[in-house]
Design an enzyme around this catalytic site. Structure first.
Site, PDB file in Angstrom:
ATOM      1  N   ASP A  48      65.167  86.927  14.444  1.00  0.00           N
ATOM      2  CA  ASP A  48      64.927  85.594  14.997  1.00  0.00           C
ATOM      3  C   ASP A  48      65.445  85.493  16.420  1.00  0.00           C
ATOM      4  O   ASP A  48      66.568  85.914  16.715  1.00  0.00           O
ATOM      5  CB  ASP A  48      65.640  84.552  14.125  1.00  0.00           C
ATOM      6  N   TYR A  53      66.972  80.992  24.492  1.00  0.00           N
ATOM      7  CA  TYR A  53      68.221  81.753  24.388  1.00  0.00           C
ATOM      8  C   TYR A  53      68.430  82.563  25.663  1.00  0.00           C
ATOM      9  O   TYR A  53      67.733  83.541  25.923  1.00  0.00           O
ATOM     10  CB  TYR A  53      68.210  82.677  23.172  1.00  0.00           C
ATOM     11  N   GLN A 175      63.398  75.794   9.626  1.00  0.00           N
ATOM     12  CA  GLN A 175      64.720  76.310   9.979  1.00  0.00           C
ATOM     13  C   GLN A 175      65.663  75.131  10.259  1.00  0.00           C
ATOM     14  O   GLN A 175      65.743  74.622  11.367  1.00  0.00           O
ATOM     15  CB  GLN A 175      64.624  77.220  11.203  1.00  0.00           C
ATOM     16  N   SER A 204      73.143  79.176  11.073  1.00  0.00           N
ATOM     17  CA  SER A 204      74.580  78.915  11.113  1.00  0.00           C
ATOM     18  C   SER A 204      75.183  78.616   9.745  1.00  0.00           C
ATOM     19  O   SER A 204      75.779  77.551   9.528  1.00  0.00           O
ATOM     20  CB  SER A 204      74.916  77.789  12.096  1.00  0.00           C
ATOM     21  N   PRO A 205      75.084  79.555   8.805  1.00  0.00           N
ATOM     22  CA  PRO A 205      75.725  79.340   7.493  1.00  0.00           C
ATOM     23  C   PRO A 205      77.235  79.221   7.597  1.00  0.00           C
ATOM     24  O   PRO A 205      77.873  78.695   6.686  1.00  0.00           O
ATOM     25  CB  PRO A 205      75.315  80.588   6.711  1.00  0.00           C
ATOM     26  N   ALA A 207      78.763  77.488   9.954  1.00  0.00           N
ATOM     27  CA  ALA A 207      79.086  76.236  10.658  1.00  0.00           C
ATOM     28  C   ALA A 207      79.677  76.496  12.039  1.00  0.00           C
ATOM     29  O   ALA A 207      80.743  75.991  12.391  1.00  0.00           O
ATOM     30  CB  ALA A 207      80.026  75.371   9.822  1.00  0.00           C
ATOM     31  N   LYS A 214      88.731  80.946  11.167  1.00  0.00           N
ATOM     32  CA  LYS A 214      89.520  81.299  12.355  1.00  0.00           C
ATOM     33  C   LYS A 214      90.132  80.083  13.052  1.00  0.00           C
ATOM     34  O   LYS A 214      91.060  80.229  13.864  1.00  0.00           O
ATOM     35  CB  LYS A 214      88.664  82.080  13.343  1.00  0.00           C
ATOM     36  N   GLN A 287      80.804  91.787  13.389  1.00  0.00           N
ATOM     37  CA  GLN A 287      80.428  90.495  12.825  1.00  0.00           C
ATOM     38  C   GLN A 287      79.181  90.627  11.958  1.00  0.00           C
ATOM     39  O   GLN A 287      79.094  90.025  10.883  1.00  0.00           O
ATOM     40  CB  GLN A 287      80.189  89.475  13.941  1.00  0.00           C
TER      41      GLN A 287
END
Length: 333
Positions: A48, A53, A175, A204-205, A207, A214, A287
């Site tokens: 995606d 962007y 989305q 953005s699961p 958040a 963190k 990540q």
């Protein structure tokens, strides 16, 4: 890797979708190649991006990385957000949609886009013109499928109706911004998508980083993080003391299950019956690798009950949760 169709379409995508918002910005070419190679090696076939962007840099980098493996991937991009201060270089005029789709194809070094999203809705926007334009792109072979992002439930129903009226294929995917701190899409968006056979691919699961654990309650965010940069959308939504407390409680629960909080939060999104895939948007290879174990994390009835006790179904984690990029209609003129 596990796969699922996008709604009632016959297009199958991996349950994890590689989000490339950071490509061309905080993720350099060498790391982008490593992330894509790792994703491909683990069966991911869904990626995606968007024109906005880093003003095209993400598409450009992705195109360079994928140019020798185009048909291994279902490539999704988006348009509709402002690309410059020039008139008609945003939103959904026929002129801009056709022009910007060609620009995305050039940046991606591809002859077609698998999924073209309308990146956002605009209050009061007429839907016929953009739908005729996307229909023309499908007829020309430049676009295979289309979808919507950040549309409210009633607008999803309306865009399906107008598409049927015009003889344009209906959207195959939506989305939304959906995670266990923002459960508002459960009220209208998810049921609408389920009813119309539209796949749901939330972004953005975690958040915007809050569900990594963190950020600590009562402490200033670390330098270099999104919260420390003063991101307005984050500040007005999930970056609240109540949400940080919930994240810490869930982190302890996730550790008891042998997974990270990010993995638990991603698995929780994937457990929704309407969700086809979820977008994981890494900055680094590490990540990205941290998302994969989410596919093997089972969300139990006890897990669901615990989340429900912190964030009620259909609600946000805190009062006053309003995304400034997507304002409500004014109550009075």
């Amino acid at each position: 890797m596990k796969y699922a169709p996008l709604g009632s379409s016959q297009l199958e995508v991996s349950r994890l979708c590689l989000g490339t918002m950071m490509f061309g910005d905080q993720t350099a070419m060498a790391e982008a190649r490593e992330i894509v190679a790792h994703a491909s090696g683990h069966g991911v076939n869904f990626v995606d991006t968007a024109d906005v962007y880093t003003k095209g840099a993400s598409e450009t980098m992705l195109g360079e990385v994928l140019k020798d493996q185009r048909h291994d991937w279902v490539v999704a991009t988006k348009l509709g957000n402002k690309m410059s201060e020039r008139v008609n270089e945003a939103k959904y005029s026929r002129t801009w949609i056709l022009r910007e789709a060609d620009a995305s194809l050039k940046r991606l070094q591809m002859d077609h886009i698998d999924i073209l999203y309308f990146h956002r809705d605009y209050n009061g926007m007429d839907l016929e013109e953009p739908l005729r334009a996307v229909g023309a792109l499908i007829d020309s072979g430049k676009v295979r499928y289309w979808g919507v992002s950040n549309f409210r439930g009633w607008r999803i129903a309306e865009i399906v109706r107008v598409a049927q009226q015009l003889g344009v294929p209906k959207p195959v995917v939506c989305q939304p911004y959906y995670n266990l701190l923002n459960r508002m899409p459960e009220v209208e968006i998810m049921p609408a998508c389920h009813h119309y056979g539209i796949g749901v691919v939330p972004y953005s699961p975690v958040a915007r980083g809050v569900l990594t654990g963190k950020y600590l309650p009562g402490q200033a965010p670390q330098e270099g993080t999104r919260a420390a940069r003063g991101d307005r959308r984050m500040a007005e939504t999930e970056f609240r003391e109540e949400s940080l407390v919930i994240a810490q409680k869930l982190q302890a629960h996730a550790q008891g299950k042998g997974v990270s909080l990010a993995q638990f939060a991603t698995a929780w999104v994937l457990a929704h019956r309407a969700v086809s895939s979820v977008i994981a948007g890494p900055r680094t290879l590490a990540q990205w690798q941290d998302y994969l174990p989410a596919l093997d994390c089972t969300i139990t009835a006890q897990d669901e009950a615990l989340v429900d006790s912190y964030v009620r179904p259909g609600h946000p984690s805190t009062p006053g949760y309003t995304d400034p990029a997507y304002p409500l209609h004014a109550r009075v003129n």
